[in-house]
Enzyme design. Structure first.
Site, PDB file in Angstrom:
ATOM      1  N   ASP A   1       0.865  -1.190   0.000  1.00 30.36           N
ATOM      2  CA  ASP A   1       0.000   0.000   0.000  1.00 30.36           C
ATOM      3  C   ASP A   1       0.901   1.240   0.000  1.00 30.36           C
ATOM      4  OD1 ASP A   1      -3.045   0.806   1.754  1.00 30.36           O
ATOM      5  OD2 ASP A   1      -1.668   2.185   0.782  1.00 30.36           O
TER       6      ASP A   1
ATOM      7  N   ASP B   1      -3.815   2.495  -5.289  1.00 33.23           N
ATOM      8  CA  ASP B   1      -2.498   2.500  -4.624  1.00 33.23           C
ATOM      9  C   ASP B   1      -2.206   1.247  -3.815  1.00 33.23           C
ATOM     10  OD1 ASP B   1      -3.929   2.870  -2.225  1.00 33.23           O
ATOM     11  OD2 ASP B   1      -2.328   4.128  -1.422  1.00 33.23           O
ATOM     12  N   GLU B   2      -2.949   0.165  -4.063  1.00 32.30           N
ATOM     13  CA  GLU B   2      -2.635  -1.047  -3.299  1.00 32.30           C
ATOM     14  C   GLU B   2      -2.791  -2.294  -4.158  1.00 32.30           C
ATOM     15  OE1 GLU B   2      -5.493  -1.987  -0.149  1.00 32.30           O
ATOM     16  OE2 GLU B   2      -6.868  -0.588  -1.078  1.00 32.30           O
TER      17      GLU B   2
HETATM   18  P1  TTP Z   1      -5.291   5.187   1.025  1.00 31.98           P
HETATM   19  O1  TTP Z   1      -4.270   4.131   0.729  1.00 31.98           O
HETATM   20  O2  TTP Z   1      -6.425   4.856   1.937  1.00 31.98           O
HETATM   21  O3  TTP Z   1      -4.591   6.472   1.644  1.00 31.98           O
HETATM   22  P2  TTP Z   1      -3.167   7.070   1.364  1.00 31.98           P
HETATM   23  O4  TTP Z   1      -2.372   6.281   0.398  1.00 31.98           O
HETATM   24  O5  TTP Z   1      -3.340   8.530   0.998  1.00 31.98           O
HETATM   25  O6  TTP Z   1      -2.515   7.035   2.810  1.00 31.98           O
HETATM   26  P3  TTP Z   1      -1.880   5.800   3.576  1.00 31.98           P
HETATM   27  O7  TTP Z   1      -0.445   6.189   3.787  1.00 31.98           O
HETATM   28  O8  TTP Z   1      -2.638   5.741   4.878  1.00 31.98           O
HETATM   29  O9  TTP Z   1      -2.045   4.587   2.729  1.00 31.98           O
HETATM   30  O10 TTP Z   1      -5.923   5.704  -0.332  1.00 31.98           O
HETATM   31  C1  TTP Z   1      -5.198   5.842  -1.541  1.00 31.98           C
HETATM   32  C2  TTP Z   1      -5.583   7.120  -2.273  1.00 31.98           C
HETATM   33  O11 TTP Z   1      -6.984   7.130  -2.502  1.00 31.98           O
HETATM   34  C3  TTP Z   1      -5.282   8.372  -1.492  1.00 31.98           C
HETATM   35  O12 TTP Z   1      -3.946   8.823  -1.685  1.00 31.98           O
HETATM   36  C4  TTP Z   1      -6.303   9.325  -2.003  1.00 31.98           C
HETATM   37  C5  TTP Z   1      -7.488   8.462  -2.382  1.00 31.98           C
HETATM   38  N1  TTP Z   1      -8.516   8.581  -1.340  1.00 31.98           N
HETATM   39  C6  TTP Z   1      -9.552   9.489  -1.519  1.00 31.98           C
HETATM   40  O13 TTP Z   1      -9.623  10.164  -2.553  1.00 31.98           O
HETATM   41  N2  TTP Z   1     -10.482   9.627  -0.516  1.00 31.98           N
HETATM   42  C7  TTP Z   1     -10.425   8.921   0.654  1.00 31.98           C
HETATM   43  O14 TTP Z   1     -11.281   9.078   1.535  1.00 31.98           O
HETATM   44  C8  TTP Z   1      -9.338   7.992   0.829  1.00 31.98           C
HETATM   45  C9  TTP Z   1      -9.231   7.191   2.106  1.00 31.98           C
HETATM   46  C10 TTP Z   1      -8.429   7.838  -0.182  1.00 31.98           C
HETATM   47 MG    MG Z   2      -2.125   4.184   0.625  1.00 30.79          MG
END
Ligand code: TTP
Ligand code: MG
Length: 383
Positions: A34, A133-134
């Site tokens: 992730d 992103d995962e």
């Molecule tokens: P996530 O992997 O949940 O968040 P992240 O990568 O920003 O942070 P983390 O380090 O905790 O993994 O989500 C991936 C992308 O999806 C994030 O960069 C932006 C988008 N996203 C939104 O647009 N709205 C949201 O509510 C969330 C949770 C994510």
């Molecule tokens: Mg992320």
């Protein structure tokens, strides 16, 4: 008589070895990768002046200048109390003067994501893209968890080197445990949960942290007396089924026990590969050839399972310095011939080693790409 005893012993030993081998094969090792504060990190990559500043990615609603919600923010912004879903106005109140509020540019993030998913696919027998992103990566071909960690670290290094982004990784016996483990040490962390630790790892977590348990299910579980995941194990399956229905009830019990799927659901398969570690570093084709044949056998089986053909074959060498080197060859028509696959992969690896006389191979791999549906292409199954 002696011969019969010997045969008996050999037969039994072979059967045991076979069992051990297949038991080992059945033992899945799954990684969940992730990316950290993905959208915000993408912005920091293309504008170095943002590095270390709070970056807040905004989804503007267009109603007024600041109306809308935070999509994500980087870790410096999170330390100010800003988080995804927060109103932009509220985030502005919490932010310092040097914070950057930027509109989300999804097409750019998708481009970066595509390249990262390709890096992951390059290093895993199978992958499942779970979101922008995962991804899950099947690392079962690693002989041990130590090898799996090494592979995952290598994937993280390549992502960092080529895209400038960090990722957090969880490694475990199934998707559920891997996913939960990747959340353990963010950002830029790697957490391993071995099969015999899975139950203990999940046990102390509050019920709402169990993957797929939303606020309503969490409330219901708490009403039934379960505060932690371990408490869910104390509720009888009958009660869970009565409360949540059969599928969900049984699933909750399985999840609480740390059991979960190991099969990855790849969307459209573009390539299939297998990589394995050699018994020792070598550049001798006599040692490498039988390994390549075994890998090619596995790849062909999966090509057949997916009812595909391929038009590109790659031979992969991971050097003693852990660098990945790939040579590939494309064919004019899609094929599904095992003989062509292993001969080509062998040739490509041999050519690479001949061109690089100082290199020893640590791991080797076989990959097919340019996959198309078997029934749609010319018939050359016997090529
Ligand atoms: P996530 O992997 O949940 O968040 P992240 O990568 O920003 O942070 P983390 O380090 O905790 O993994 O989500 C991936 C992308 O999806 C994030 O960069 C932006 C988008 N996203 C939104 O647009 N709205 C949201 O509510 C969330 C949770 C994510
Ligand atoms: Mg992320």
């Amino acid at each position: 008589m002696f011969l019969r005893v010997c045969r008996g012993i050999i037969g039994r030993t072979a059967a045991i070895l076979l069992r051990i081998r297949s038991a080992k094969k059945d033992m899945a090792i799954i990684a969940h990768i992730d990316l950290d504060s993905f959208f915000a990190s993408c912005e920091a990559v293309r504008d170095e002046s943002l590095e270390d500043k709070p970056i807040i990615i905004c989804m503007y609603s267009g109603r007024s200048e600041d109306s809308g919600a935070v999509s994500t923010c980087n870790y410096p912004a999170r330390s100010l109390g800003i988080h995804a879903g927060m109103a932009i106005q509220q985030a502005k109140e919490l932010a310092r003067d040097d914070a950057a509020f930027l509109p989300a540019e999804k097409s750019y993030y998708k481009e970066v994501s595509g390249r990262i998913m390709a890096i992951i696919a390059e290093h895993a027998a199978d992958t499942e893209v779970a979101s922008i992103d995962e991804a899950y990566a099947d690392l079962s071909d690693c002989d041990t968890y130590v090898d799996a960690v090494e592979r995952a670290e290598h994937i993280r290094d390549v992502i960092k080197e080529q895209e400038g982004l960090t990722a957090s990784v969880g490694i475990g016996p199934n998707k559920l445990v891997a996913k939960m483990a990747s959340d353990e040490d963010k950002p830029d962390g790697l957490t391993v949960v071995r099969p015999d630790n899975a139950k203990a790892f999940l046990g102390n977590m509050p019920v709402d942290e169990l993957y797929s348990v939303g606020p309503k299910t969490a409330d219901a579980l708490r009403e039934m007396g379960a505060e932690t995941v371990a408490d869910v194990r104390e509720i009888s399956v009958q009660r869970l089924v009565h409360r949540f229905g059969e599928t969900r009830g049984v699933e909750l019990r399985e999840k609480a026990n740390g059991d979960g799927a190991t099969m990855l659901e790849s969307r459209e398969k573009k390539q299939l590969s297998r990589i394995t570690t050699l018994p020792q570093n070598t550049r001798q084709m006599k040692d490498i050839r039988p390994v390549v044949r075994e890998l090619a056998d596995d790849v062909i089986k999966r090509v057949e399972q997916h009812e595909k053909r391929f038009s590109t074959v790659a031979g992969i060498v991971i050097t003693a310095n852990r660098e990945t080197r790939t040579r590939q060859r494309s064919f004019q028509t899609a094929i599904s011939s095992k003989k062509t696959l292993y001969e080509t992969a062998e040739e490509l690896i041999q050519e690479y080693l001949e061109d690089n006389p100082d290199i020893d191979a640590r791991r080797v791999g076989v990959r097919v790409a340019g996959l198309s549906d078997a029934q749609q292409t010319g018939l050359d199954r016997f090529a």
